[in-house]
Motif scaffolding. Structure first.
Motif, PDB file in Angstrom:
ATOM      1  N   ALA A 237       1.348 -31.845  -8.807  1.00 65.69           N
ATOM      2  CA  ALA A 237       2.780 -31.582  -8.664  1.00 65.69           C
ATOM      3  C   ALA A 237       3.169 -31.499  -7.193  1.00 65.69           C
ATOM      4  N   GLU A 238       2.322 -30.904  -6.372  1.00 65.35           N
ATOM      5  CA  GLU A 238       2.597 -30.787  -4.936  1.00 65.35           C
ATOM      6  C   GLU A 238       2.585 -32.159  -4.268  1.00 65.35           C
ATOM      7  N   ILE A 239       1.671 -33.013  -4.686  1.00 70.46           N
ATOM      8  CA  ILE A 239       1.617 -34.367  -4.126  1.00 70.46           C
ATOM      9  C   ILE A 239       2.840 -35.163  -4.564  1.00 70.46           C
ATOM     10  N   ARG A 240       3.233 -35.026  -5.825  1.00 68.20           N
ATOM     11  CA  ARG A 240       4.452 -35.705  -6.293  1.00 68.20           C
ATOM     12  C   ARG A 240       5.655 -35.303  -5.456  1.00 68.20           C
ATOM     13  N   LYS A 241       5.725 -34.031  -5.114  1.00 66.37           N
ATOM     14  CA  LYS A 241       6.851 -33.544  -4.309  1.00 66.37           C
ATOM     15  C   LYS A 241       6.862 -34.212  -2.938  1.00 66.37           C
ATOM     16  N   VAL A 242       5.687 -34.364  -2.327  1.00 66.72           N
ATOM     17  CA  VAL A 242       5.608 -35.044  -1.032  1.00 66.72           C
ATOM     18  C   VAL A 242       6.029 -36.501  -1.168  1.00 66.72           C
ATOM     19  N   LEU A 243       5.514 -37.184  -2.174  1.00 67.48           N
ATOM     20  CA  LEU A 243       5.796 -38.604  -2.338  1.00 67.48           C
ATOM     21  C   LEU A 243       7.249 -38.870  -2.707  1.00 67.48           C
ATOM     22  N   THR A 244       7.921 -37.885  -3.279  1.00 68.37           N
ATOM     23  CA  THR A 244       9.345 -38.037  -3.597  1.00 68.37           C
ATOM     24  C   THR A 244      10.155 -38.349  -2.344  1.00 68.37           C
ATOM     25  N   ASP A 245       9.717 -37.838  -1.207  1.00 65.82           N
ATOM     26  CA  ASP A 245      10.437 -38.070   0.046  1.00 65.82           C
ATOM     27  C   ASP A 245      10.116 -39.426   0.663  1.00 65.82           C
ATOM     28  N   TYR A 246       9.177 -40.176   0.060  1.00 65.40           N
ATOM     29  CA  TYR A 246       8.771 -41.472   0.606  1.00 65.40           C
ATOM     30  C   TYR A 246       8.760 -42.519  -0.514  1.00 65.40           C
ATOM     31  N   PRO A 247       9.939 -42.862  -1.041  1.00 66.16           N
ATOM     32  CA  PRO A 247      10.009 -43.770  -2.198  1.00 66.16           C
ATOM     33  C   PRO A 247       9.506 -45.178  -1.908  1.00 66.16           C
ATOM     34  N   ASN A 248       9.498 -45.591  -0.639  1.00 65.60           N
ATOM     35  CA  ASN A 248       9.077 -46.952  -0.288  1.00 65.60           C
ATOM     36  C   ASN A 248       7.570 -47.074  -0.065  1.00 65.60           C
ATOM     37  N   VAL A 249       6.850 -45.975  -0.155  1.00 64.67           N
ATOM     38  CA  VAL A 249       5.402 -46.004   0.023  1.00 64.67           C
ATOM     39  C   VAL A 249       4.735 -46.475  -1.269  1.00 64.67           C
ATOM     40  N   LEU A 250       3.848 -47.452  -1.162  1.00 60.34           N
ATOM     41  CA  LEU A 250       3.081 -47.939  -2.312  1.00 60.34           C
ATOM     42  C   LEU A 250       2.070 -46.861  -2.720  1.00 60.34           C
ATOM     43  N   VAL A 251       2.134 -46.420  -3.972  1.00 56.70           N
ATOM     44  CA  VAL A 251       1.231 -45.378  -4.476  1.00 56.70           C
ATOM     45  C   VAL A 251       0.205 -46.027  -5.400  1.00 56.70           C
ATOM     46  N   MET A 252      -1.065 -45.997  -4.994  1.00 57.36           N
ATOM     47  CA  MET A 252      -2.156 -46.545  -5.809  1.00 57.36           C
ATOM     48  C   MET A 252      -3.023 -45.388  -6.288  1.00 57.36           C
ATOM     49  N   VAL A 253      -3.201 -45.290  -7.593  1.00 58.11           N
ATOM     50  CA  VAL A 253      -3.990 -44.217  -8.197  1.00 58.11           C
ATOM     51  C   VAL A 253      -5.249 -44.834  -8.804  1.00 58.11           C
ATOM     52  N   ASP A 254      -6.405 -44.504  -8.240  1.00 60.60           N
ATOM     53  CA  ASP A 254      -7.672 -45.091  -8.677  1.00 60.60           C
ATOM     54  C   ASP A 254      -8.360 -44.161  -9.674  1.00 60.60           C
ATOM     55  N   ASP A 255      -8.008 -44.325 -10.945  1.00 59.35           N
ATOM     56  CA  ASP A 255      -8.600 -43.509 -12.010  1.00 59.35           C
ATOM     57  C   ASP A 255      -9.835 -44.231 -12.558  1.00 59.35           C
ATOM     58  N   HIS A 256     -10.778 -44.516 -11.656  1.00 58.68           N
ATOM     59  CA  HIS A 256     -11.925 -45.364 -11.967  1.00 58.68           C
ATOM     60  C   HIS A 256     -12.851 -44.775 -13.026  1.00 58.68           C
ATOM     61  N   PHE A 257     -12.836 -43.446 -13.177  1.00 55.45           N
ATOM     62  CA  PHE A 257     -13.776 -42.767 -14.064  1.00 55.45           C
ATOM     63  C   PHE A 257     -13.138 -42.395 -15.400  1.00 55.45           C
ATOM     64  N   ALA A 258     -12.029 -43.046 -15.729  1.00 56.21           N
ATOM     65  CA  ALA A 258     -11.242 -42.643 -16.900  1.00 56.21           C
ATOM     66  C   ALA A 258     -12.055 -42.631 -18.189  1.00 56.21           C
ATOM     67  N   LEU A 259     -12.935 -43.620 -18.394  1.00 58.87           N
ATOM     68  CA  LEU A 259     -13.706 -43.690 -19.627  1.00 58.87           C
ATOM     69  C   LEU A 259     -14.714 -42.552 -19.756  1.00 58.87           C
ATOM     70  N   MET A 260     -15.156 -42.026 -18.615  1.00 59.04           N
ATOM     71  CA  MET A 260     -16.254 -41.056 -18.604  1.00 59.04           C
ATOM     72  C   MET A 260     -15.806 -39.651 -18.229  1.00 59.04           C
ATOM     73  N   ALA A 261     -14.543 -39.479 -17.861  1.00 56.96           N
ATOM     74  CA  ALA A 261     -14.096 -38.228 -17.249  1.00 56.96           C
ATOM     75  C   ALA A 261     -14.091 -37.067 -18.232  1.00 56.96           C
ATOM     76  N   SER A 262     -14.457 -35.887 -17.684  1.00 58.07           N
ATOM     77  CA  SER A 262     -14.348 -34.636 -18.425  1.00 58.07           C
ATOM     78  C   SER A 262     -13.050 -33.914 -18.074  1.00 58.07           C
ATOM     79  N   CYS A 263     -12.577 -34.105 -16.844  1.00 63.60           N
ATOM     80  CA  CYS A 263     -11.348 -33.451 -16.384  1.00 63.60           C
ATOM     81  C   CYS A 263     -10.110 -34.174 -16.929  1.00 63.60           C
ATOM     82  N   GLU A 264      -9.034 -33.443 -17.056  1.00 65.41           N
ATOM     83  CA  GLU A 264      -7.771 -34.029 -17.497  1.00 65.41           C
ATOM     84  C   GLU A 264      -7.139 -34.850 -16.376  1.00 65.41           C
ATOM     85  N   TYR A 265      -6.317 -35.808 -16.790  1.00 61.61           N
ATOM     86  CA  TYR A 265      -5.579 -36.627 -15.827  1.00 61.61           C
ATOM     87  C   TYR A 265      -4.230 -35.980 -15.546  1.00 61.61           C
ATOM     88  N   HIS A 266      -3.870 -35.864 -14.253  1.00 60.68           N
ATOM     89  CA  HIS A 266      -2.571 -35.340 -13.844  1.00 60.68           C
ATOM     90  C   HIS A 266      -1.912 -36.365 -12.916  1.00 60.68           C
TER      91      HIS A 266
END
Length: 432
Positions: A237-266
């Protein structure tokens, strides 16, 4: 030494210097003539020479150092890579999955129905699009499209090609996954590190980097490589707040471990971001030769990626898509994947507990195939001392961007309870 630079336009001056760099006539470290001096020598305007030098800097051939001038840089190389170890030591450096953890491809092929396709037909199978839409629902902004690329790194490279130009800055976690940083540097991008902690990229570090003009950011939401850190809901949520001020920045999210992850995705992507993408590779769960990544992104980004894929006949093989779809929907493969997920967590906890028993605590690691282990002093020295005792690990310096990590990355694949205990004791001895 006076080099033979020629040209009457910025482009021709740039080409003259580039040719001499390629031939070796201009070596790394050589300082080019001052703008005024070269302009007078060539009989051109100073702005022409300045533009040529700017082009050299954007291409990664030179670096401008203010009053110290513009000098030729060291050629970019690929750097370290995963899975490139060949040693008699006990290998705790290779971040690849165990071969026993991967599905039997003969069985997968036997369950798969293949079809021949021709040029001009849809490059993504409808079943894969349907699976992707379901998989990403709720994980990113509501208006998204799906495409496929040949792995997470390929996806990232195509996104950068679609939205960035050489010389742009990209913010990454510091420390950063080796292959991601290498791909960016080879594409001519400037890699800017933002410090992380156990909850992921620190918002203040991200804001500081973006305020200096960075054009993109790469964020790992869980099982960060090398540290194993995962984003908490609050941090996302804190990162989303920062990125809200920079709408033209390309945001790439590398969820490479999605098939194996134990942690939740946020999610870190705000609704205000114009261009963004979430990348989910299947290679960690299904193996490197089934390397393929689902890309959920804004519709403009997907259109740009697909436009570049189809004409070059470089779309993801529909044979590969069919095999991956079988893995994703096979009850047998999914049961095996769940078992591997549990085994990975067991080994990770086993090592963390063995180290804790020796007074060595690893607060960063929450998920993934590696444990990020703090050491006293330079990481290279710790890795060397461990090698003398028969262990091969990755020093944290291999992943550093701006900082100097005092940690080593220990991979889990070749560990059992006995090895974990012996490794922890050896590390405690050299850390004393």
């Amino acid at each position: 030494m006076q080099v033979k630079i020629s040209g009457a336009t910025a482009q021709s001056i740039f080409e003259s210097i580039r040719e001499q760099v390629s031939s070796g006539a201009l070596q790394a470290g050589y300082t080019l003539p001052p703008v005024r001096e070269l302009a007078e020598r060539l009989g051109v305007n100073r702005n022409t020479v300045s533009a040529a030098y700017q082009r050299l800097t954007q291409a990664g051939l030179a670096v401008t150092q203010g009053r110290l001038g513009t000098r030729i840089t060291t050629p970019t190389h690929a750097g370290e890579q995963e899975g490139m170890t060949d040693t008699s030591l006990i290998d705790l450096a290779d971040g690849s999955p165990c071969i026993e953890w991967l599905p039997d491809l003969d069985e997968v092929a036997g369950q798969t129905h293949f079809h021949q396709y021709l040029y001009g037909q849809a490059t993504v199978l409808p079943a894969m699009l349907d699976y992707g839409r379901d998989w990403f629902a709720g994980s990113c902004p509501a208006e998204f499209a799906i495409t496929l690329c040949n792995g997470a790194i390929d996806s990232m490279e195509r996104l950068m090609a679609a939205h960035l130009v050489p010389g742009d800055s990209v913010v990454v976690e510091d420390p950063c996954y080796i292959s991601s940083a290498n791909a960016m540097r080879l594409a001519g991008m400037k890699v800017v590190g933002a410090a992380i902690d156990r909850f992921g990229m620190q918002p203040d570090a991200l804001r500081a980097a973006l305020s200096k003009g960075a054009r993109a950011v790469l964020i790992t939401p869980r099982a960060h490589n090398p540290t194993g850190a995962c984003l908490s809901a609050q941090r996302a949520a804190e990162i989303r707040k920062v990125l809200t001020d920079y709408p033209n920045v390309l945001v790439m999210v590398d969820d490479h471990f999605a098939l194996m992850a134990s942690c939740e995705y946020h999610s870190v992507i705000p609704d205000s971001s114009l261009n963004w993408a979430v990348l989910r590779s299947v290679s960690k769960g299904f193996g490197p030769d089934l390397r393929m990544a689902f890309v959920a992104a804004d519709k403009d980004s997907v259109q740009r990626i697909n436009t570049r894929l189809a004409p070059g006949m470089s779309w993801v093989s529909r044979v590969l898509q069919s095999l991956v779809h079988t893995c994703l929907t096979s009850d047998t493969v999914q049961v095996h994947l769940a078992e591997v997920r549990g085994l990975c967590a067991k080994r990770r906890n086993m090592l963390i507990e063995a180290l804790a028993g020796q007074g060595i605590h690893c607060p960063m690691t929450s998920d993934g195939l590696n444990v990020w282990v703090p050491v006293n002093g330079p990481s290279q020295a710790a890795a060397y001392e461990l090698s003398r005792r028969g262990w091969l690990v990755r020093p944290g310096s291999a992943f550093d961007i701006n900082q100097q990590s005092q940690a080593i990355r220990v991979s889990l694949q070749n560990l059992d309870e006995d090895k974990a205990g012996r490794f922890a004791k050896d590390l405690a001895v050299i850390s004393a």
